[in-house]
Design an enzyme around this catalytic site. Structure first.
Site, mmCIF file in Angstrom:
data_model
loop_
_atom_site.group_PDB
_atom_site.id
_atom_site.type_symbol
_atom_site.label_atom_id
_atom_site.label_comp_id
_atom_site.label_asym_id
_atom_site.label_seq_id
_atom_site.Cartn_x
_atom_site.Cartn_y
_atom_site.Cartn_z
ATOM 1 N N CYS A 86 0.843 -1.202 0.000
ATOM 2 C CA CYS A 86 0.000 0.000 0.000
ATOM 3 C C CYS A 86 0.878 1.252 0.000
ATOM 4 C CB CYS A 86 -0.978 -0.037 1.177
ATOM 5 S SG CYS A 86 -2.309 1.152 1.024
ATOM 6 N N HIS A 203 -3.549 -5.476 1.110
ATOM 7 C CA HIS A 203 -2.837 -5.683 2.383
ATOM 8 C C HIS A 203 -2.761 -7.156 2.764
ATOM 9 C CE1 HIS A 203 -2.364 -1.534 3.892
ATOM 10 N NE2 HIS A 203 -3.460 -1.269 3.206
ATOM 11 N N GLU A 205 -0.828 -8.500 4.867
ATOM 12 C CA GLU A 205 -0.574 -8.637 6.318
ATOM 13 C C GLU A 205 -1.862 -8.535 7.128
ATOM 14 O OE1 GLU A 205 -0.534 -5.965 4.711
ATOM 15 O OE2 GLU A 205 -0.807 -4.193 5.984
#
Lengths: 252, 81
Positions: A86, A203, A205
């Site tokens: 990002c 994302h 994560e």
């Protein structure tokens, strides 16, 4: 192996990346403040999401002047795996480590939702554990993720197989409806010429445990662990061709 | 010396913000506004001995930082007063 998670003033996904690497994956991880000049012997670097330096001027534009970025560039030039997520992707673009730029989303809205992306290339450190064409369900959260590059640059990216992730439907079609931000050719992520620097807007994560709705993102962290640990040899200081995993990685 | 730097998206680059502003103006009844392109404006107060020198410095600043050459172009005005 050890992950370095770079922390800029305004980073806000640094703890998520740290958590994924350290607690979900069980690897070593360390935060590295942007004023530092060393990555502390890390084997992989993550530039996390957020709003580095308040996104002043342009997203990622000021972060490239942070002292740590010289070390990140050096690490990347030596073949070390670098993942920009990002805002981290935006930093890589502004730092000239990946080609292109980000525009405001075509909706002019901050898009925050789960999307589907297809893994287009499996010969990068972060996708070596994926199947080609694998569909990942991963959240996005950005206002400026509308990837743009001149048509000839995009053609070159396609030809060199540098488009690593594309926004698709759940069944893997890269339609306009599946494109959340207007990115040219549904590009969600790409890699550099040497394939060791990868950036993506979604994302991974934030999608590493079922408790948060999806663990499809974990495969990126597993991949780089496999890449670094596979032969028990750390590859820093070697060119990609000389790297003991290069053949395995490139054949996949 | 003061240099004004106007940074705008290249004509080939879609400007979602400009389009939204244009639509808002249409809602206010300004149908005569055909299109809006949104950009950035910088004022640089420069210690320079000539307008040319100030322009050169502002141009370098724009190339290296103020504008992103992938998506933006810029124009510079130098005022000596």
């Amino acid at each position: 192996m050890k992950f370095a998670v770079v922390v800029f003033p305004g980073s806000n996904c640094d703890h998520d990346a740290y958590h994924a690497a350290k607690h979900v994956l069980g690897q070593d991880a360390e935060f590295v403040w942007h004023k530092e000049t060393s990555l502390g012997g890390a084997d992989a670097v993550i530039l996390p999401g957020g709003f580095a330096h308040g996104d002043y001027l342009r997203t990622g534009a000021i972060a490239r002047f942070s002292p740590i970025m010289a070390a990140v560039k050096r690490f990347a030039e030596e073949g070390g795996p670098v993942l920009g997520i990002c805002n981290g992707f935006q930093v890589l673009l502004e730092a000239g480590m990946l080609p292109g730029a980000m525009l405001r989303n075509r909706s002019v809205k901050f898009q925050c939702e789960h999307v589907h992306i297809s893994v287009e290339q499996t010969d990068t450190p972060f996708t070596v554990g994926c199947r080609r064409g694998q569909i990942l369900r991963i959240p996005i959260a950005h206002g400026e993720g509308n990837y743009y590059a001149e048509p000839d640059v995009v053609d070159r990216l396609e030809k060199n197989r540098q488009v690593v992730f594309r926004y698709t439907t759940a069944s893997g079609e890269a339609t306009d409806e599946a494109n959340p931000n207007g990115s040219v050719r549904n590009i969600a992520g790409l890699c550099n010429d040497a394939r060791n620097v990868v950036g993506l807007m979604p994302h991974p994560e934030r999608a590493c445990e079922l408790a948060v709705g999806s663990k499809d993102g974990l495969v990126l962290f597993e991949s780089v662990t496999k890449f670094v640990m596979g032969s028990g040899v750390i590859f820093r200081g070697q060119s990609r061709e000389d790297h003991p995993l290069a053949e395995t990685v490139l054949q996949k | 010396m003061r240099a004004r730097v106007f940074v705008t998206l290249k004509p080939s680059v879609f400007d979602p913000q400009g389009t939204t502003v244009a639509e808002a103006l249409h809602t206010l009844g300004y149908a005569a506004v055909k299109d809006v392109r949104q950009g950035k404006y910088f004022e640089l107060d420069i210690d320079a001995t000539s307008a040319d020198e100030a322009r050169k410095l502002a141009s370098e600043a724009a190339d290296k930082l103020l504008a992103n050459p992938v998506i933006e172009s810029y124009r510079i005005e130098v005022a000596t007063s």
